[in-house]
Design an enzyme around this catalytic site. Structure first.
Site, PDB file in Angstrom:
ATOM      1  N   GLY A  99      49.633  40.866  39.601  1.00  0.00           N
ATOM      2  CA  GLY A  99      48.673  39.901  40.114  1.00  0.00           C
ATOM      3  C   GLY A  99      47.947  39.143  39.020  1.00  0.00           C
ATOM      4  O   GLY A  99      48.375  39.087  37.862  1.00  0.00           O
ATOM      5  N   CYS A 100      46.794  38.604  39.377  1.00  0.00           N
ATOM      6  CA  CYS A 100      46.113  37.632  38.523  1.00  0.00           C
ATOM      7  C   CYS A 100      45.540  38.217  37.238  1.00  0.00           C
ATOM      8  O   CYS A 100      45.369  37.492  36.261  1.00  0.00           O
ATOM      9  CB  CYS A 100      45.001  36.950  39.319  1.00  0.00           C
ATOM     10  SG  CYS A 100      45.609  35.890  40.658  1.00  0.00           S
ATOM     11  N   PHE A 101      45.219  39.511  37.217  1.00  0.00           N
ATOM     12  CA  PHE A 101      44.631  40.068  35.998  1.00  0.00           C
ATOM     13  C   PHE A 101      45.670  40.324  34.913  1.00  0.00           C
ATOM     14  O   PHE A 101      45.329  40.677  33.775  1.00  0.00           O
ATOM     15  CB  PHE A 101      43.869  41.364  36.300  1.00  0.00           C
ATOM     16  CG  PHE A 101      44.737  42.545  36.630  1.00  0.00           C
ATOM     17  CD1 PHE A 101      45.245  43.348  35.628  1.00  0.00           C
ATOM     18  CD2 PHE A 101      45.030  42.865  37.946  1.00  0.00           C
ATOM     19  CE1 PHE A 101      46.034  44.451  35.923  1.00  0.00           C
ATOM     20  CE2 PHE A 101      45.818  43.950  38.261  1.00  0.00           C
ATOM     21  CZ  PHE A 101      46.323  44.747  37.241  1.00  0.00           C
ATOM     22  N   ILE A 152      41.207  38.202  36.223  1.00  0.00           N
ATOM     23  CA  ILE A 152      40.682  38.930  37.368  1.00  0.00           C
ATOM     24  C   ILE A 152      41.749  39.066  38.441  1.00  0.00           C
ATOM     25  O   ILE A 152      42.479  38.134  38.731  1.00  0.00           O
ATOM     26  CB  ILE A 152      39.474  38.187  37.972  1.00  0.00           C
ATOM     27  CG1 ILE A 152      38.395  37.984  36.898  1.00  0.00           C
ATOM     28  CG2 ILE A 152      38.907  38.923  39.167  1.00  0.00           C
ATOM     29  CD1 ILE A 152      37.424  36.897  37.243  1.00  0.00           C
TER      30      ILE A 152
END
Length: 383
Positions: A163-165, A365
């Protein structure tokens, strides 16, 4: 007789890890954000959902995004109508696309990074490949080795579903590899396409619509190594410190679940508040030992989760508007490209900044944890 400690010391680099080169790429298909609601509701046969389309139009208008790049074209979607429905089984069709396109797109960015680095790709010792798409065996790391012609002895690490992190995570891993393996040159590739998440709209799942309004496709590659060769390698950033933390009371805030319909996306409304509420504590823990308490004295490379997150972080920390300018630029021109975003922003910062010896902060994040890195900026002029 050589001691174990002497062997261990000989295996480690003398200095800290540095970013030596950056390359980025996107699919050729560019989609304008202002007209995307019309296209999206037409291609998903949902034009009769007038009120829902109006909500989606407002989401797109407030997204701060001007355009995005997407592998999925109208022709591809017409050939795969199940991907345009909300709950139709379509995982096989999606997988057939991503297991080919993810490493293929990764090769484009890696080629640019190698060219900038100026060294033969045979000197790459490690590969870290990250993607939210296309879980397969052998993985995209193996496929890139074959596509790119890297040595079969390159040590590989494959990261799926981060994911985004993950933009911060890959930098942390590359730092550890470079500093603990003398002479290591780590090729990092973050390749993201929205094939697994594209689906039709639903009146009862508005967080899915948020994802459709924000996410775009892109791939970024960097080369990381310690003890750069004088007159040969030109370090861009020094990786000083890395940390990661899970935010309290954040379970279920951001989730993705791989199902027959693809990767479903779930997002709670309180995500921006969760991040802004906890960010100063993380900053204090990271920077107080360095006697840095003025957040405007740092460069910021923040993952663009969305405009609401950026606005609340900026307000909470009292950041000047220009501090998140690079992040806003990437969000505007590409959308949220998950793990690739932070590396895209790194590229913008090094190209636009003429600063020297300034501490840099990275924030990525997702799911929902924060990855924190401290970078030192090197003065470097691009030819």
């Amino acid at each position: 007789m050589v001691t174990v400690e002497e062997v261990r010391k000989a295996q480690r680099a003398e200095g800290p890890a540095t970013v030596l080169a950056i390359g980025t790429a996107t699919p050729p298909n560019c989609v304008g954000q202002s007209t995307y609601p019309d296209y999206y509701f037409r291609i998903t046969n949902s034009e009769h959902k007038i009120e829902l389309k109006q909500k989606f139009q407002r989401m797109c208008d407030k997204s701060m995004i001007k355009k995005r790049y997407m592998y999925l074209t109208e022709e591809i979607l017409k050939e795969n109508p199940s991907m345009c429905e909300y709950m139709a089984p379509s995982l096989d069709a999606r997988q057939d696309m991503v297991i080919v396109e993810i490493p293929k797109l990764g090769k484009e960015a890696a080629t640019k990074a190698i060219k900038e680095w100026g060294q033969p790709k045979s000197k790459i010792t490690h590969l870290v490949f990250c993607t939210t798409s296309g879980v397969d065996m052998p993985g995209a790391d193996y496929q890139l080795i074959k596509l790119f012609g890297l040595r079969p002895s390159v040590k590989r690490l494959m990261m799926y579903q981060q994911g985004c992190f993950a933009g911060g995570t890959v930098l942390r891993l590359a730092k550890d590899l470079a500093e603990n393996n003398r002479g290591a040159r780590v090729l990092v590739v973050c390749s993201e396409i929205t094939v697994v998440t594209f689906r039709g709209p639903s009146d009862t799942h508005l967080d899915c619509l948020v994802g459709q309004a924000l996410f775009g496709d892109g791939v970024a590659s960097i080369i990381v190594g310690a003890d750069p060769l004088p007159e040969i390698e030109k370090p861009l950033f020094e990786l000083v410190s890395a940390a990661q933390t899970i935010l309290p009371d954040s379970e279920g805030a951001i989730e993705g679940h791989l199902r027959e319909v693809g990767l479903t996306f779930h997002l709670l409304e309180n995500v921006p508040a969760l991040i802004s509420k906890n960010i100063e504590k993380s900053l204090n823990e990271t920077f107080k030992p360095l006697d840095i308490m003025d957040w405007n004295s740092l460069f910021w490379i923040a993952h663009p989760g969305g405009p609401a997150i950026l606005d609340q972080v900026e307000a909470k920390l009292g950041l000047k508007p220009e501090k998140l300018e690079a992040t806003g630029h990437i969000l505007s021109e590409y959308g949220n490209m998950s793990s690739a975003c932070v590396l895209f922003i790194l590229d913008v910062v090094r190209r636009k900044s003429a600063a020297n010896g300034v501490t840099t902060r990275i924030l990525s994040i997702g799911q929902i944890s924060k990855s924190l890195l401290i970078l030192a900026w090197f003065l470097f002029s691009l030819v």
